[in-house]
Design an enzyme around this catalytic site. Structure first.
Site, PDB file in Angstrom:
ATOM      1  N   GLN A  31      -5.176   7.505  18.377  1.00 27.94           N
ATOM      2  CA  GLN A  31      -5.965   7.513  19.614  1.00 27.94           C
ATOM      3  C   GLN A  31      -7.363   8.088  19.370  1.00 27.94           C
ATOM      4  O   GLN A  31      -7.645   8.645  18.316  1.00 27.94           O
ATOM      5  CB  GLN A  31      -5.230   8.322  20.701  1.00 27.94           C
ATOM      6  CG  GLN A  31      -4.705   9.678  20.231  1.00 27.94           C
ATOM      7  CD  GLN A  31      -3.386  10.099  20.868  1.00 27.94           C
ATOM      8  OE1 GLN A  31      -2.966   9.549  21.871  1.00 27.94           O
ATOM      9  NE2 GLN A  31      -2.730  11.083  20.272  1.00 27.94           N
ATOM     10  N   ASP A 138       7.195  10.302  15.350  1.00 28.57           N
ATOM     11  CA  ASP A 138       7.466   9.677  16.647  1.00 28.57           C
ATOM     12  C   ASP A 138       8.709  10.309  17.291  1.00 28.57           C
ATOM     13  O   ASP A 138       9.785  10.339  16.682  1.00 28.57           O
ATOM     14  CB  ASP A 138       7.655   8.166  16.419  1.00 28.57           C
ATOM     15  CG  ASP A 138       8.246   7.494  17.639  1.00 28.57           C
ATOM     16  OD1 ASP A 138       7.842   7.840  18.763  1.00 28.57           O
ATOM     17  OD2 ASP A 138       9.126   6.627  17.467  1.00 28.57           O
ATOM     18  N   GLY A 139       8.545  10.778  18.499  1.00 29.60           N
ATOM     19  CA  GLY A 139       9.624  11.446  19.217  1.00 29.60           C
ATOM     20  C   GLY A 139      10.819  10.541  19.476  1.00 29.60           C
ATOM     21  O   GLY A 139      11.961  10.999  19.484  1.00 29.60           O
ATOM     22  N   ASP A 159       6.564  15.809  26.957  1.00 26.60           N
ATOM     23  CA  ASP A 159       5.196  16.192  27.346  1.00 26.60           C
ATOM     24  C   ASP A 159       4.245  15.178  26.709  1.00 26.60           C
ATOM     25  O   ASP A 159       3.536  15.469  25.750  1.00 26.60           O
ATOM     26  CB  ASP A 159       4.928  17.606  26.816  1.00 26.60           C
ATOM     27  CG  ASP A 159       3.577  18.136  27.231  1.00 26.60           C
ATOM     28  OD1 ASP A 159       2.858  17.461  27.988  1.00 26.60           O
ATOM     29  OD2 ASP A 159       3.228  19.247  26.778  1.00 26.60           O
ATOM     30  N   THR A 161       1.750  11.398  26.707  1.00 27.71           N
ATOM     31  CA  THR A 161       0.705  10.631  27.383  1.00 27.71           C
ATOM     32  C   THR A 161       1.381   9.539  28.235  1.00 27.71           C
ATOM     33  O   THR A 161       2.599   9.365  28.188  1.00 27.71           O
ATOM     34  CB  THR A 161      -0.228  10.002  26.318  1.00 27.71           C
ATOM     35  OG1 THR A 161       0.571   9.593  25.198  1.00 27.71           O
ATOM     36  CG2 THR A 161      -1.243  10.999  25.810  1.00 27.71           C
TER      37      THR A 161
HETATM   38  N1  SAM Z   1      -0.705  17.139  29.703  1.00 26.72           N
HETATM   39  C1  SAM Z   1      -0.702  15.809  29.305  1.00 26.72           C
HETATM   40  C2  SAM Z   1      -0.747  14.787  30.367  1.00 26.72           C
HETATM   41  O1  SAM Z   1       0.254  14.480  31.018  1.00 26.72           O
HETATM   42  O2  SAM Z   1      -1.820  14.252  30.585  1.00 26.72           O
HETATM   43  C3  SAM Z   1       0.121  15.533  28.098  1.00 26.72           C
HETATM   44  C4  SAM Z   1      -0.585  16.199  26.965  1.00 26.72           C
HETATM   45  S1  SAM Z   1       0.013  16.133  25.354  1.00 26.72           S
HETATM   46  C5  SAM Z   1      -1.534  16.316  24.544  1.00 26.72           C
HETATM   47  C6  SAM Z   1       0.518  14.465  25.053  1.00 26.72           C
HETATM   48  C7  SAM Z   1       0.837  14.243  23.589  1.00 26.72           C
HETATM   49  O3  SAM Z   1       1.899  13.296  23.463  1.00 26.72           O
HETATM   50  C8  SAM Z   1      -0.321  13.709  22.764  1.00 26.72           C
HETATM   51  O4  SAM Z   1      -0.773  14.693  21.871  1.00 26.72           O
HETATM   52  C9  SAM Z   1       0.259  12.484  22.041  1.00 26.72           C
HETATM   53  O5  SAM Z   1      -0.168  12.381  20.695  1.00 26.72           O
HETATM   54  C10 SAM Z   1       1.770  12.769  22.153  1.00 26.72           C
HETATM   55  N2  SAM Z   1       2.621  11.588  22.012  1.00 26.72           N
HETATM   56  C11 SAM Z   1       2.421  10.358  22.552  1.00 26.72           C
HETATM   57  N3  SAM Z   1       3.399   9.515  22.159  1.00 26.72           N
HETATM   58  C12 SAM Z   1       4.255  10.223  21.376  1.00 26.72           C
HETATM   59  C13 SAM Z   1       5.465   9.905  20.668  1.00 26.72           C
HETATM   60  N4  SAM Z   1       5.986   8.672  20.694  1.00 26.72           N
HETATM   61  N5  SAM Z   1       6.070  10.893  19.979  1.00 26.72           N
HETATM   62  C14 SAM Z   1       5.549  12.144  19.931  1.00 26.72           C
HETATM   63  N6  SAM Z   1       4.390  12.499  20.564  1.00 26.72           N
HETATM   64  C15 SAM Z   1       3.762  11.556  21.286  1.00 26.72           C
END
Ligand code: SAM
EC number: 2.5.1.16
Length: 282
Positions: A31, A138-139, A159, A161
């Protein structure tokens, strides 16, 4: 550095504009990452043009994301899996519980973690705490792994995106099934379910899909000013417990037991949105 006006497009014809000092920018493999500073909201993280958190109002999001599930889980929470959350704000709130013995955090984008540790350190929990294990990956794949099933968690906290790019898979029914298997028999899952006003399909989609997988699901909400409107959270439990009633007393800057209960009261238009048939909302 020169200040300029930066805007987030909240919806067609609606911008949030901030006078900012740029602090950091990177095109990561996942991103576009920006760290900016505004004199009212403080430092903030932007991913793909969307504000993720600001120093000024992150406590509302993180306290509501963490304390609602950690206070409803029927046994004292000992183990938590965080998916995403690379800024460390959720970890900070989880480590406030003395019962916590193990936190695993899996974040897909190492650059988010590095940038936030450098520019937003104040909001982060302590990743050097021996109870914490940080993994980059990847989660969705992690939660499906045998390793997770053999060491289940009391709480899985998503938590992430919004469901585009790497987070899309975190809103699939298969993902929720793997989460259920990754939970202890009394376990709960929470996920941010976006903004019903501006991105109305996400909350009903997450609600419908989690309801097909978990016996008990609830929606609650919190007002985070820099997101542009109230954000929805989906809370899913393997036990049929009263999700509105906290089992333990916790108080933060925003969260308290009264706010917990009140946050499950949904406006009529949210209730109507939750009844939207699948084909219209998806
Ligand atoms: N507070 C936020 C919101 O709702 O706008 C969420 C913030 S947090 C920074 C979101 C994180 O999820 C990002 O750093 C992103 O890289 C991560 N993320 C997205 N897809 C993911 C996945 N498949 N596995 C693990 N992390 C993931």
């Amino acid at each position: 550095m020169t200040n300029y006006w930066w805007s987030e497009k909240i919806a067609p014809g609606y911008l949030h504009s901030y006078e900012v000092t740029p602090l950091y920018e990177e095109r990561t493999p996942h991103q576009h990452l920006l760290i900016l500073k505004n004199r009212f909201w403080g430092r903030f993280l932007v991913l793909d043009g969307v504000v993720q958190l600001t120093e000024g109002d992150e406590f509302i999001y993180h306290e509501m994301l963490v304390h609602v599930p950690l206070t409803v889980v029927s046994k004292e929470p000992q183990s938590v899996l965080i998916i995403g959350g690379g800024d460390g704000g959720s970890l900070r709130e989880i480590l406030r519980y003395p019962s916590i013995e193990r936190v695993v955090q899996i974040e897909v984008d190492e650059a988010v973690f590095r940038a936030c540790q450098k520019y937003l350190r104040e909001i982060s929990g302590d990743f050097d705490d021996p109870r914490v294990q940080l993994i980059f990956g990847d989660g969705a794949s992690y939660v499906a792994s045998e390793e997770v099933k053999s060491h289940p968690f009391d709480v899985v906290l998503v938590d992430c995106t919004d469901p585009v790019g790497p987070a899309k898979i975190l809103f699939e029914e298969d993902f929720y099934r793997h989460v259920r298997e990754a939970l202890t028999p009394w376990g709960v899952m929470v996920q941010q379910a976006s903004l019903p006003r501006t991105i109305p399909h996400v909350m009903p989609m997450a609600y419908r899909r989690t309801r097909r997988v978990f016996p008990q699901v609830g929606i609650y909400r919190a007002p985070v000013p820099t997101y542009g409107d109230e954000i929805a959270f989906v809370l899913a439990s393997k036990l049929e417990v009263d999700l509105r009633r906290p089992q333990r007393q916790v108080s933060g800057r925003y969260y308290n037991p009264e706010v917990h209960q009140a946050s499950f009261a949904l406006p009529t238009w949210w209730q109507d949105l939750l009844k939207t048939p699948e084909q219209e909302a998806a």
